[in-house]
Design a protein around this motif. Structure first.
Motif, PDB file in Angstrom:
ATOM      1  N   ASN A  30      21.839 -16.888 -50.978  1.00  0.00           N
ATOM      2  CA  ASN A  30      23.158 -17.193 -50.439  1.00  0.00           C
ATOM      3  C   ASN A  30      23.046 -17.798 -49.049  1.00  0.00           C
ATOM      4  O   ASN A  30      22.056 -17.595 -48.329  1.00  0.00           O
ATOM      5  CB  ASN A  30      24.013 -15.929 -50.373  1.00  0.00           C
ATOM      6  CG  ASN A  30      24.338 -15.389 -51.758  1.00  0.00           C
ATOM      7  OD1 ASN A  30      24.425 -16.153 -52.714  1.00  0.00           O
ATOM      8  ND2 ASN A  30      24.514 -14.082 -51.866  1.00  0.00           N
ATOM      9  N   ASP A  31      24.075 -18.518 -48.647  1.00  0.00           N
ATOM     10  CA  ASP A  31      24.150 -19.101 -47.314  1.00  0.00           C
ATOM     11  C   ASP A  31      24.488 -17.988 -46.316  1.00  0.00           C
ATOM     12  O   ASP A  31      25.500 -17.297 -46.478  1.00  0.00           O
ATOM     13  CB  ASP A  31      25.229 -20.181 -47.279  1.00  0.00           C
ATOM     14  CG  ASP A  31      25.303 -20.896 -45.938  1.00  0.00           C
ATOM     15  OD1 ASP A  31      24.576 -20.509 -45.002  1.00  0.00           O
ATOM     16  OD2 ASP A  31      26.111 -21.841 -45.825  1.00  0.00           O
ATOM     17  N   LEU A  60      25.724 -18.176 -43.525  1.00  0.00           N
ATOM     18  CA  LEU A  60      26.947 -18.489 -42.786  1.00  0.00           C
ATOM     19  C   LEU A  60      28.191 -18.489 -43.680  1.00  0.00           C
ATOM     20  O   LEU A  60      29.277 -18.839 -43.230  1.00  0.00           O
ATOM     21  CB  LEU A  60      26.814 -19.851 -42.098  1.00  0.00           C
ATOM     22  CG  LEU A  60      25.693 -19.952 -41.053  1.00  0.00           C
ATOM     23  CD1 LEU A  60      25.641 -21.358 -40.471  1.00  0.00           C
ATOM     24  CD2 LEU A  60      25.889 -18.928 -39.941  1.00  0.00           C
ATOM     25  N   GLU A  61      28.034 -18.073 -44.922  1.00  0.00           N
ATOM     26  CA  GLU A  61      29.168 -18.023 -45.844  1.00  0.00           C
ATOM     27  C   GLU A  61      30.022 -16.783 -45.572  1.00  0.00           C
ATOM     28  O   GLU A  61      29.500 -15.674 -45.439  1.00  0.00           O
ATOM     29  CB  GLU A  61      28.671 -17.997 -47.287  1.00  0.00           C
ATOM     30  CG  GLU A  61      29.787 -17.977 -48.325  1.00  0.00           C
ATOM     31  CD  GLU A  61      29.248 -17.869 -49.731  1.00  0.00           C
ATOM     32  OE1 GLU A  61      30.076 -17.817 -50.673  1.00  0.00           O
ATOM     33  OE2 GLU A  61      28.012 -17.833 -49.896  1.00  0.00           O
ATOM     34  N   MET A  62      31.342 -16.967 -45.508  1.00  0.00           N
ATOM     35  CA  MET A  62      32.267 -15.851 -45.270  1.00  0.00           C
ATOM     36  C   MET A  62      32.596 -15.185 -46.596  1.00  0.00           C
ATOM     37  O   MET A  62      33.207 -15.811 -47.474  1.00  0.00           O
ATOM     38  CB  MET A  62      33.543 -16.368 -44.599  1.00  0.00           C
ATOM     39  CG  MET A  62      33.295 -17.086 -43.285  1.00  0.00           C
ATOM     40  SD  MET A  62      34.809 -17.741 -42.552  1.00  0.00           S
ATOM     41  CE  MET A  62      34.136 -18.726 -41.196  1.00  0.00           C
ATOM     42  N   SER A  64      29.593  -6.652 -42.267  1.00  0.00           N
ATOM     43  CA  SER A  64      29.863  -8.061 -41.973  1.00  0.00           C
ATOM     44  C   SER A  64      30.076  -8.258 -40.482  1.00  0.00           C
ATOM     45  O   SER A  64      30.356  -7.303 -39.744  1.00  0.00           O
ATOM     46  CB  SER A  64      31.096  -8.545 -42.749  1.00  0.00           C
ATOM     47  OG  SER A  64      32.253  -7.848 -42.306  1.00  0.00           O
ATOM     48  N   ARG A  88      30.711 -12.496 -42.463  1.00  0.00           N
ATOM     49  CA  ARG A  88      29.458 -12.939 -43.067  1.00  0.00           C
ATOM     50  C   ARG A  88      28.504 -11.762 -43.221  1.00  0.00           C
ATOM     51  O   ARG A  88      28.559 -10.802 -42.460  1.00  0.00           O
ATOM     52  CB  ARG A  88      28.834 -14.045 -42.218  1.00  0.00           C
ATOM     53  CG  ARG A  88      29.742 -15.258 -42.078  1.00  0.00           C
ATOM     54  CD  ARG A  88      29.178 -16.318 -41.160  1.00  0.00           C
ATOM     55  NE  ARG A  88      28.973 -15.864 -39.804  1.00  0.00           N
ATOM     56  CZ  ARG A  88      28.923 -16.672 -38.746  1.00  0.00           C
ATOM     57  NH1 ARG A  88      29.059 -17.978 -38.905  1.00  0.00           N
ATOM     58  NH2 ARG A  88      28.719 -16.188 -37.543  1.00  0.00           N
ATOM     59  N   ASP A  89      27.610 -11.867 -44.196  1.00  0.00           N
ATOM     60  CA  ASP A  89      26.647 -10.807 -44.496  1.00  0.00           C
ATOM     61  C   ASP A  89      25.674 -10.655 -43.321  1.00  0.00           C
ATOM     62  O   ASP A  89      24.829 -11.525 -43.088  1.00  0.00           O
ATOM     63  CB  ASP A  89      25.889 -11.160 -45.772  1.00  0.00           C
ATOM     64  CG  ASP A  89      24.962 -10.039 -46.232  1.00  0.00           C
ATOM     65  OD1 ASP A  89      24.741  -9.087 -45.463  1.00  0.00           O
ATOM     66  OD2 ASP A  89      24.459 -10.131 -47.373  1.00  0.00           O
ATOM     67  N   GLU A 145      22.083 -12.494 -42.287  1.00  0.00           N
ATOM     68  CA  GLU A 145      21.995 -13.128 -40.968  1.00  0.00           C
ATOM     69  C   GLU A 145      20.804 -12.583 -40.184  1.00  0.00           C
ATOM     70  O   GLU A 145      20.089 -13.339 -39.515  1.00  0.00           O
ATOM     71  CB  GLU A 145      23.278 -12.891 -40.177  1.00  0.00           C
ATOM     72  CG  GLU A 145      24.427 -13.801 -40.539  1.00  0.00           C
ATOM     73  CD  GLU A 145      25.607 -13.624 -39.600  1.00  0.00           C
ATOM     74  OE1 GLU A 145      25.589 -12.669 -38.785  1.00  0.00           O
ATOM     75  OE2 GLU A 145      26.543 -14.426 -39.675  1.00  0.00           O
TER      76      GLU A 145
END
Length: 278
Positions: free
Chosen positions: A37-38, A40-42, A58, A63-64, A68
């Motif tokens: 997964n990205d 920076l994905e919300m 988060s 975001r995860d 991160e």
């Protein structure tokens, strides 16, 4: 070389630091292959507490944070590695030239080194970072390395000065060897252990320097590092919101990485430093 490695493997402090560092490297290399997964994905609400889906909850953007953190550790390690290479290489060249050649060259290079030592490197680092509009992680690492070489140069100069009048060096001079060849083959092998220890310390200081300037908002753009994660937590008031997971894991990661590097350096110092070994 093999003998030195075998001795290092018997050092509890070196092994503790090496195992911790290798574990962190292994995690940051393997986990992105599992979770693609990205980072920076919300995917959640702001400052959602940790649960079975989000191991570290988060951040302020939903975001995860665990994902991160993994990418942040990887970036910080890369910055530390690049900064360590730059600082060690510059310090090594200046220290070897100053210690072996001596005379006016020694006086000039020593004066330059002392100027950089007197002026706090962190201040220079901030000024350079402010003056650059676009900062990648590589540029940030290079800036850190260019501003943190003086102590390595001074240590290498001291070691080189004590070696330049040894018998094997004088024999090489009489044999007509060039100065670069004498430095590379007759001096450098004798200070190799000190160079490795200097690199380890420069890598640790590079990681701390990146975290410090990133917390001030002067770190690399368009990437995630441990310092940037902590900067986001401060800017969006994670401590006020009670979202400890937004900054404590990043701070602990910095502490573990630097602790492992310092333990490796201490283990090498106990083995290669004659004063401590005796």
């Amino acid at each position: 070389m093999n003998h030195s490695v075998r001795i290092l493997l018997k050092s509890p402090k070196f092994m503790l630091g090496a195992v911790l560092l290798l574990l962190m490297i292994g995690v940051v290399m393997i986990y992105p292959l599992i979770n693609r997964n990205d980072p920076l994905e919300m995917i959640a609400l702001a400052y959602q507490p940790p649960d079975s889906k989000l191991l570290l909850g988060s951040d302020n953007f939903g975001r995860d944070l665990f994902l991160e953190l993994i990418y942040g550790i990887r970036t910080s390690l890369q910055v530390g590695l690049i900064a360590g290479v730059f600082a060690t290489a510059i310090g090594l060249v200046i220290g070897l030239a100053s210690g072996y050649i001596g005379g006016m060259i020694d006086n000039l290079l020593t004066a330059v080194t002392n100027i950089f030592i007197v002026i706090p490197s962190f201040v220079i680092l901030i000024l350079i970072s402010v003056s650059i509009d676009s900062r990648s992680s590589f540029v940030t690492a290079a800036i850190i390395g260019i501003t943190s070489w003086p102590w390595t140069a001074r240590a290498v100069r001291a070691q080189t000065s004590s070696l330049r009048n040894r018998d094997h060096v004088n024999i090489a001079k009489i044999s007509g060897y060039s100065t670069p060849r004498i430095i590379v083959y007759e001096i450098l092998p004798y200070i190799a252990s000190y160079v490795v220890m200097a690199f380890v310390l420069q890598m640790a200081s590079g990681i701390l320097a990146e975290a410090s300037i990133s917390m001030l908002g002067l770190g690399p753009y368009n990437t995630i590092s441990l310092g940037i994660i902590m900067n986001w937590a401060l800017v969006f008031e994670a401590p006020v919101a009670g979202a400890w997971w937004a900054f404590i894991p990043a701070a602990l990661s910095i502490a573990v990485i630097t602790f492992s590097l310092y333990m490796m350096n201490t283990g090498m110092d106990e083995i290669f430093n004659p004063k401590i070994r005796s």
